[in-house]
Design a protein around this motif. Structure first.
Motif, PDB file in Angstrom:
ATOM      1  N   GLU A 297       0.815  -1.210   0.000  1.00 33.42           N
ATOM      2  CA  GLU A 297       0.000   0.000   0.000  1.00 33.42           C
ATOM      3  C   GLU A 297       0.851   1.264   0.000  1.00 33.42           C
ATOM      4  O   GLU A 297       0.650   2.162  -0.833  1.00 33.42           O
ATOM      5  CB  GLU A 297      -0.923  -0.004   1.223  1.00 33.42           C
ATOM      6  N   GLU A 298       1.810   1.343   0.922  1.00 31.90           N
ATOM      7  CA  GLU A 298       2.590   2.570   1.059  1.00 31.90           C
ATOM      8  C   GLU A 298       3.583   2.760  -0.080  1.00 31.90           C
ATOM      9  O   GLU A 298       3.690   3.841  -0.656  1.00 31.90           O
ATOM     10  CB  GLU A 298       3.328   2.569   2.405  1.00 31.90           C
ATOM     11  N   CYS A 299       4.327   1.700  -0.419  1.00 32.16           N
ATOM     12  CA  CYS A 299       5.338   1.818  -1.477  1.00 32.16           C
ATOM     13  C   CYS A 299       4.680   1.914  -2.847  1.00 32.16           C
ATOM     14  O   CYS A 299       5.144   2.663  -3.709  1.00 32.16           O
ATOM     15  CB  CYS A 299       6.299   0.628  -1.422  1.00 32.16           C
ATOM     16  N   GLY A 300       3.612   1.142  -3.052  1.00 25.27           N
ATOM     17  CA  GLY A 300       2.906   1.216  -4.325  1.00 25.27           C
ATOM     18  C   GLY A 300       2.330   2.604  -4.561  1.00 25.27           C
ATOM     19  O   GLY A 300       2.411   3.165  -5.661  1.00 25.27           O
ATOM     20  N   LYS A 301       1.754   3.182  -3.500  1.00 24.02           N
ATOM     21  CA  LYS A 301       1.195   4.536  -3.591  1.00 24.02           C
ATOM     22  C   LYS A 301       2.295   5.552  -3.876  1.00 24.02           C
ATOM     23  O   LYS A 301       2.120   6.467  -4.688  1.00 24.02           O
ATOM     24  CB  LYS A 301       0.492   4.844  -2.262  1.00 24.02           C
ATOM     25  N   LEU A 302       3.430   5.370  -3.225  1.00 23.41           N
ATOM     26  CA  LEU A 302       4.558   6.281  -3.421  1.00 23.41           C
ATOM     27  C   LEU A 302       5.091   6.227  -4.851  1.00 23.41           C
ATOM     28  O   LEU A 302       5.292   7.257  -5.493  1.00 23.41           O
ATOM     29  CB  LEU A 302       5.674   5.922  -2.438  1.00 23.41           C
TER      30      LEU A 302
END
Length: 318
Positions: A297-302
């Motif tokens: 979630e966090e890295c994909g969003k980034l």
């Protein structure tokens, strides 16, 4: 008694004994175990043979446990309770997790991806710990299969079957230049790119080979430095007209930190997938699933945000 001898005994009988002691009735014990009364009577017979004791005497409609049955029931309490807990589904609570996760990754991911997921991870699970291990491209399978690594974050350049993986996003490539570079204030052409000296950072994701494929019919670049860390190239970027080719988001981060200029590649380069990879042994672990969900979630969003911010959308079109 050896473990293999225990295997040859019907340990389900011990559960039946505990229920018989609790119910003091064959019919009630049968109902709890979803057995017929005759089947429950046979179970009691097998228990008597196994333990060499009558176990119960009848008093009216009730069974009265013998001393052997009572002592066995007391002894079975803790082991059977532990077994029930072991076999029961566990609701994972990040706040009580104190696991140490070992993650195989690259210098690029360590600088530009993982730091942006860590704050949320520690917010949800303040007692976890991390150990980051350097990626060994040719031994990635072994690192996740036989080593102590739980997860890898990289672009695999060899077959990873039977490992599991999920794509985090796509990453482009850009060039870093000093503000004193002759090309700092002009558009960089392909001829410029080929003629000026280069530094290549070995981020272990096969970027060098991807660049060579894109330039396979062009003259070879003058590679004056190839290093594992960007700092080695940054140390001499003001001393010579150096072009440093790195993943685009790393280029933008470093340009702000070191007051450098970012230039797009002057030729077509298809951005590459960045993934998280794990061994099937970690597939159903509650703590591992939680970690992967946050990284995803966090890295994909980034990565997706950087694609838009850096104008890489057009490059992502097949």
């Amino acid at each position: 008694m050896k473990v293999e001898e225990s295997y040859r005994r019907d340990l389900n009988l011990l559960v039946a004994l505990q229920i018989l002691v609790e119910e003091c009735s064959v019919s009630k014990a049968a109902a709890r175990l979803n057995l017929s009364q005759s089947a429950m009577s046979r179970v009691l017979g097998r228990l008597r043979t196994l333990l060499s004791d009558p176990l119960f005497t009848r008093q009216g409609q009730y069974l009265v446990p013998t001393e052997k049955a009572l002592s066995m029931n007391r002894a079975l309490g803790e082991p059977l309770n532990s077994l029930r807990q072991l076999l029961s589904p566990i609701d994972f609570d990040p706040k009580s997790c104190d696991q140490t996760f070992a993650i195989v990754t690259t210098d690029y991911a360590m600088q530009t991806i993982l730091p942006f997921a860590l704050p949320r991870i520690y917010q949800e699970a303040p007692n976890v710990a991390f150990e980051f291990l350097p990626l060994q491209d040719e031994h990635l399978k072994e690192q996740l299969t036989y080593g102590r690594a739980d997860l890898a974050i990289c672009r695999p350049i060899h077959s990873i079957e039977p490992l599991q993986y999920e794509t985090l996003g796509r990453v482009g490539v850009s060039c870093l230049l000093s503000k004193q570079h002759p090309l700092a204030n002009k558009q960089m052409s392909l001829e410029d790119y080929l003629n000026f000296p280069h530094a290549m950072i070995a981020i272990s994701d096969g970027v060098k080979s991807l660049l060579e494929q894109a330039l396979e019919d062009k003259p070879k670049r003058q590679m004056v430095l190839r290093a594992y860390h960007l700092e080695a190239a940054l140390a001499i970027v003001d001393m010579m007209p150096l072009i440093i080719t790195v993943p685009a988001d790393l280029a933008y981060l470093m340009s702000e930190r070191y007051d450098l200029v970012v230039k797009p590649l002057p030729f077509h380069f298809t951005p590459f997938d960045y993934s998280m990879i794990w061994h099937p042994r970690c597939e159903y672990s509650p703590s591992q699933k939680w970690l992967r969900s946050i990284v995803k979630e966090e890295c994909g969003k980034l990565i997706a945000k950087r694609v838009v911010d850096m104008g890489l959308d057009a490059e992502l079109t097949p």
